[in-house]
Design a protein around this motif. Structure first.
Motif, mmCIF file in Angstrom:
data_model
loop_
_atom_site.group_PDB
_atom_site.id
_atom_site.type_symbol
_atom_site.label_atom_id
_atom_site.label_comp_id
_atom_site.label_asym_id
_atom_site.label_seq_id
_atom_site.Cartn_x
_atom_site.Cartn_y
_atom_site.Cartn_z
ATOM 1 N N SER A 17 33.754 72.836 -21.934
ATOM 2 C CA SER A 17 33.613 74.173 -21.366
ATOM 3 C C SER A 17 34.410 74.237 -20.073
ATOM 4 N N TRP A 18 35.082 75.360 -19.848
ATOM 5 C CA TRP A 18 35.935 75.517 -18.669
ATOM 6 C C TRP A 18 35.435 76.648 -17.776
ATOM 7 N N GLY A 19 35.622 76.459 -16.484
ATOM 8 C CA GLY A 19 35.386 77.536 -15.548
ATOM 9 C C GLY A 19 36.605 78.447 -15.478
ATOM 10 N N GLN A 20 36.498 79.476 -14.652
ATOM 11 C CA GLN A 20 37.571 80.467 -14.576
ATOM 12 C C GLN A 20 38.683 80.037 -13.627
ATOM 13 N N GLY A 21 38.436 79.017 -12.830
ATOM 14 C CA GLY A 21 39.439 78.510 -11.911
ATOM 15 C C GLY A 21 39.299 79.059 -10.507
ATOM 16 N N THR A 22 39.713 78.256 -9.545
ATOM 17 C CA THR A 22 39.716 78.678 -8.143
ATOM 18 C C THR A 22 41.035 78.222 -7.515
ATOM 19 N N GLN A 23 41.647 79.107 -6.751
ATOM 20 C CA GLN A 23 42.975 78.831 -6.191
ATOM 21 C C GLN A 23 42.868 77.993 -4.922
ATOM 22 N N VAL A 24 43.680 76.955 -4.859
ATOM 23 C CA VAL A 24 43.842 76.162 -3.642
ATOM 24 C C VAL A 24 45.308 76.252 -3.238
ATOM 25 N N THR A 25 45.544 76.663 -2.007
ATOM 26 C CA THR A 25 46.912 76.829 -1.520
ATOM 27 C C THR A 25 47.098 76.030 -0.239
ATOM 28 N N VAL A 26 48.104 75.165 -0.254
ATOM 29 C CA VAL A 26 48.464 74.372 0.919
ATOM 30 C C VAL A 26 49.927 74.690 1.219
ATOM 31 N N PRO A 27 50.202 75.483 2.222
ATOM 32 C CA PRO A 27 51.586 75.906 2.482
ATOM 33 C C PRO A 27 52.436 74.745 2.988
ATOM 34 N N SER A 28 53.716 74.815 2.696
ATOM 35 C CA SER A 28 54.628 73.765 3.169
ATOM 36 C C SER A 28 55.220 74.139 4.517
#
Length: 122
Positions: free
Chosen positions: A111-122
């Motif tokens: 079973s999968w979740g809907q996802g959550t965004q992780v952003t680490v800028p360069s």
């Protein structure tokens, strides 16, 4: 049916930390392995870390020493503590649970979740 909901994503500067959480809900289910996967733009989904009910863990080489996975079997939750984050960690992070029974009936599906965004800028 087992429903997974992730939380805790966001924008963080390089070197920073984030904690992702995932909770499984439903009726009368059992889960064996829980884990986190991620998918960056233009790339395939990849394993980040997994943990068994006995709390044996497995990590992708790229996150070893920086990420820690943990779970609460009673609450059916799994967390991912991420430290020393890098721009290459930018992705949508998905929670996964391997369901082994529902209402006492053996089964075997992920079973999968809907996802959550992780952003680490360069």
């Amino acid at each position: 049916q087992v429903h997974l909901v992730e939380s805790g994503g966001g924008l963080v500067q390089p070197g920073g930390s984030l904690r992702l959480s995932c909770a499984a809900s439903g009726s009368g289910f059992s889960i064996s392995v829980m884990g986190w996967y991620r998918q960056a733009p233009g790339k395939q989904r990849e394993l980040v870390a997994t943990i068994t009910r006995g709390r044996s863990t497995n990590y992708a080489n790229s996150v070893k020493g920086r990420f820690t996975i943990s779970r609460d079997n009673a609450q059916n939750t799994v967390d991912l503590q991420m430290s020393n984050l890098k721009p290459e960690d930018t992705a949508v992070y998905y929670c996964n649970a391997r369901v082994t029974s529902i209402a006492g009936i053996p089964t075997d599906f992920g079973s999968w979740g809907q996802g959550t965004q992780v952003t680490v800028p360069s």
